[in-house]
Design a protein around this motif. Structure first.
Motif, mmCIF file in Angstrom:
data_model
loop_
_atom_site.group_PDB
_atom_site.id
_atom_site.type_symbol
_atom_site.label_atom_id
_atom_site.label_comp_id
_atom_site.label_asym_id
_atom_site.label_seq_id
_atom_site.Cartn_x
_atom_site.Cartn_y
_atom_site.Cartn_z
ATOM 1 N N GLY A 5 -16.708 -3.363 -5.209
ATOM 2 C CA GLY A 5 -15.696 -3.946 -4.324
ATOM 3 C C GLY A 5 -15.319 -5.318 -4.857
ATOM 4 N N SER A 6 -14.126 -5.819 -4.454
ATOM 5 C CA SER A 6 -13.807 -7.182 -4.906
ATOM 6 C C SER A 6 -14.672 -8.194 -4.164
ATOM 7 C CB SER A 6 -12.321 -7.508 -4.820
ATOM 8 O OG SER A 6 -11.783 -7.104 -3.620
ATOM 9 N N ASP A 7 -15.312 -7.772 -3.070
ATOM 10 C CA ASP A 7 -16.267 -8.666 -2.401
ATOM 11 C C ASP A 7 -17.397 -9.066 -3.349
ATOM 12 O OD1 ASP A 7 -14.976 -8.915 0.016
ATOM 13 O OD2 ASP A 7 -16.117 -7.341 1.023
ATOM 14 N N TYR B 32 -8.625 -14.714 4.309
ATOM 15 C CA TYR B 32 -9.691 -13.704 4.310
ATOM 16 C C TYR B 32 -11.062 -14.365 4.547
ATOM 17 C CZ TYR B 32 -12.539 -9.829 2.510
ATOM 18 O OH TYR B 32 -13.452 -8.815 2.365
ATOM 19 N N CYS C 14 -5.070 -16.346 -1.436
ATOM 20 C CA CYS C 14 -4.911 -14.914 -1.166
ATOM 21 C C CYS C 14 -3.416 -14.623 -1.001
ATOM 22 C CB CYS C 14 -5.669 -14.599 0.112
ATOM 23 S SG CYS C 14 -5.741 -12.859 0.497
ATOM 24 N N ASN D 289 -4.248 -12.269 3.710
ATOM 25 C CA ASN D 289 -4.872 -11.592 4.846
ATOM 26 C C ASN D 289 -5.425 -12.689 5.759
ATOM 27 O OD1 ASN D 289 -6.378 -10.044 6.582
ATOM 28 N ND2 ASN D 289 -7.872 -9.371 5.073
ATOM 29 N N ASP E 299 -6.416 -13.854 -5.015
ATOM 30 C CA ASP E 299 -6.884 -12.570 -4.487
ATOM 31 C C ASP E 299 -5.662 -11.701 -4.186
ATOM 32 O OD1 ASP E 299 -7.932 -10.451 -3.046
ATOM 33 O OD2 ASP E 299 -9.350 -11.682 -1.926
ATOM 34 N N ALA F 7 -5.583 -8.403 -3.293
ATOM 35 C CA ALA F 7 -6.026 -7.122 -2.718
ATOM 36 C C ALA F 7 -4.832 -6.267 -2.266
ATOM 37 C CB ALA F 7 -6.970 -7.383 -1.550
ATOM 38 N N THR G 36 -8.237 -4.695 -5.997
ATOM 39 C CA THR G 36 -9.186 -3.719 -5.446
ATOM 40 C C THR G 36 -8.590 -2.315 -5.432
ATOM 41 O OG1 THR G 36 -10.493 -3.140 -3.510
ATOM 42 C CG2 THR G 36 -8.416 -4.242 -3.064
ATOM 43 N N SER H 8 -9.546 -0.442 -2.968
ATOM 44 C CA SER H 8 -9.784 -0.091 -1.562
ATOM 45 C C SER H 8 -8.506 0.083 -0.750
ATOM 46 C CB SER H 8 -10.596 -1.192 -0.874
ATOM 47 O OG SER H 8 -11.838 -1.339 -1.471
ATOM 48 N N LYS H 9 -7.398 -0.466 -1.212
ATOM 49 C CA LYS H 9 -6.194 -0.515 -0.366
ATOM 50 C C LYS H 9 -5.167 0.505 -0.856
ATOM 51 C CE LYS H 9 -8.306 -3.994 1.546
ATOM 52 N NZ LYS H 9 -8.936 -3.898 2.858
ATOM 53 N N ARG I 255 -15.917 1.589 -3.026
ATOM 54 C CA ARG I 255 -16.335 0.221 -3.308
ATOM 55 C C ARG I 255 -16.121 -0.143 -4.773
ATOM 56 N NH1 ARG I 255 -15.210 -1.944 -0.579
ATOM 57 N NH2 ARG I 255 -16.552 -3.765 -0.707
ATOM 58 N N VAL I 256 -14.898 -0.213 -5.185
ATOM 59 C CA VAL I 256 -14.608 -0.660 -6.549
ATOM 60 C C VAL I 256 -13.480 -1.694 -6.516
ATOM 61 C CG1 VAL I 256 -14.012 -0.009 -8.921
ATOM 62 C CG2 VAL I 256 -15.292 1.599 -7.494
ATOM 63 N N GLY I 257 -13.780 -2.865 -7.049
ATOM 64 C CA GLY I 257 -12.776 -3.924 -7.151
ATOM 65 C C GLY I 257 -12.877 -4.541 -8.530
HETATM 66 C C1 PLP Z 1 -7.916 -10.290 0.805
HETATM 67 C C2 PLP Z 1 -9.052 -9.370 0.587
HETATM 68 N N1 PLP Z 1 -9.793 -9.534 -0.502
HETATM 69 C C3 PLP Z 1 -10.833 -8.720 -0.759
HETATM 70 C C4 PLP Z 1 -11.175 -7.717 0.122
HETATM 71 C C5 PLP Z 1 -12.376 -6.878 -0.193
HETATM 72 O O1 PLP Z 1 -12.012 -5.726 -0.817
HETATM 73 P P1 PLP Z 1 -13.061 -4.702 -1.407
HETATM 74 O O2 PLP Z 1 -13.003 -3.502 -0.558
HETATM 75 O O3 PLP Z 1 -12.593 -4.457 -2.807
HETATM 76 O O4 PLP Z 1 -14.421 -5.367 -1.391
HETATM 77 C C6 PLP Z 1 -10.424 -7.508 1.275
HETATM 78 C C7 PLP Z 1 -10.775 -6.448 2.218
HETATM 79 O O5 PLP Z 1 -10.270 -6.295 3.282
HETATM 80 C C8 PLP Z 1 -9.338 -8.366 1.514
HETATM 81 O O6 PLP Z 1 -8.575 -8.244 2.605
#
Ligand code: PLP
Length: 340
Positions: A74-76, A101, A146, A150, A173, A175, A200, A202-203, A211-213
């Motif tokens: 994940g990008s997290d 975020y 970001c 978000n 960021d 995402a 990411t 994820s979106k 879970r890949v970023g």
């Molecule tokens: C702005 C932003 N960055 C990163 C993430 C995390 O994404 P990931 O699912 O790749 O961990 C999110 C998830 O909602 C997000 O909104």
């Protein structure tokens, strides 16, 4: 001149990173007795720690060098690594533009790093009158930006000015970039040695469960991410899930187009609801609204089986609504009409 070594945490600079069995031997063999794996089963082998095939495919797709890509859980994971690589616990400071975020603040707290937000203006854009001075005089190691942001949904204007004003590392960021009309900053990493772009799967790629970023930057910065990450941070199942999805990028693009059309339809339908005071413009796959008695609307929606995101702790009376299927969006609109 920017030298990334001035921004690497002291113990990381001296780190001798772990060399896994598959780091040392990554090619073909018929007998693998090097990694204490179980010889039985179908998921018995460790995944490729360098994610070579996946990085190669992403690089082709984005027109970048493979060495410019870090793949994370994940990008997290990439956000957390930014703190672990570039910040000294108990000493360093990082900045972001808020409301934004929440994980930047949480990762800062976990890593014992100071965190402050420069307030965005009433249309959630940067107030350059105050921001530039603050950035020019800042010793912060990192600046998170970001865009699309978000939870506000808008793309941030004037990023180039930020890149020239701030001398630390700028993390953009992205995402939600695939839903935006603005171009990504990914291709500009070779122009700005202090730039990291996060994206990411994820979106827009619909792979949140996998879970890949990724972090995209110059090869020197990326090499620090690869040194600090756990050796097998992305499972084989998850690497394969992304590779499979990347076979048919046309399909992904057509789904993005559907979601963008749905976003506009949802906006028009929300505009018909009198208790909604404001619908903020969106370049993402969600819409931020300000609605009378947001907390109570949120609870009533939950009682009727619909969950949206309450953002009242960041923005008064704000709810963030993800764009769903046409049926889900219709169901939300009908329910909002009933309860407000
Ligand atoms: C702005 C932003 N960055 C990163 C993430 C995390 O994404 P990931 O699912 O790749 O961990 C999110 C998830 O909602 C997000 O909104």
């Amino acid at each position: 001149m920017f030298d990334v070594k001035n921004y690497i945490r002291q113990n990381v600079l001296k780190l001798e990173s772990y060399s896994s069995a598959r780091d040392e031997f990554g090619s073909e063999a018929s007998v693998f007795l090097d990694a204490n794996e179980n010889p039985f089963g179908s998921l018995n082998r460790y995944p490729d720690p360098k994610q070579t095939r996946l990085k190669q495919r992403i690089a082709e797709l984005k027109g970048l060098y493979r060495q410019s890509i870090f793949v994370g859980n994940g990008s997290d994971e990439a956000i957390d690594l930014c703190f672990r690589i570039f910040c000294e616990p108990g000493k360093s400071e990082v900045l972001s533009f808020g409301p934004t975020y929440g994980m930047y603040k949480v990762s800062a707290a976990i890593n014992d790093v100071g965190y402050s937000e420069i307030e965005l203006n009433d249309v959630f854009q940067i107030d350059f009158g105050t921001a530039i001075d603050r950035l020019e005089n800042s010793d912060a190691r990192l600046l998170f930006l970001c865009s699309p942001n978000n939870p506000t949904g808008n793309g941030i204007v004037g990023i180039e000015k930020i890149l020239s004003a701030f001398k630390g590392i700028v993390v953009i960021d992205e995402a939600y970039i695939d839903f935006s009309d603005e171009p990504s900053w990914a291709k500009r990493i070779y122009e700005f040695p202090n730039l990291i772009v996060l994206q990411t799967f994820s979106k827009a790629f619909g792979l949140a469960a996998a879970r890949v970023g990724i972090a995209i930057s110059n090869p020197e910065i990326i090499s620090w991410f690869d040194k600090v990450k756990p050796p097998y941070n992305v499972s084989s199942l998850n690497q394969d899930a992304v590779l499979k999805r990347l076979i048919d990028v046309e399909k992904v693009n057509s789904e993005i187009e559907i979601l963008k059309v749905e976003r506009e339809k949802l906006m028009s339908a929300l505009a018909e609801i009198p208790s909604i005071e404001k619908i903020f413009p969106s370049q993402a796959n969600f819409i931020l609204i300000r609605i009378d008695r947001a907390e109570s609307v949120y609870e009533k929606l939950i009682d009727l089986g619909i969950v949206v995101r309450k953002r009242t702790s960041q923005i008064p009376n704000a709810l963030r609504i993800t764009v769903g299927t046409p049926q889900e969006n219709l169901s939300l609109i009908q329910t909002l009409k009933q309860i407000t």
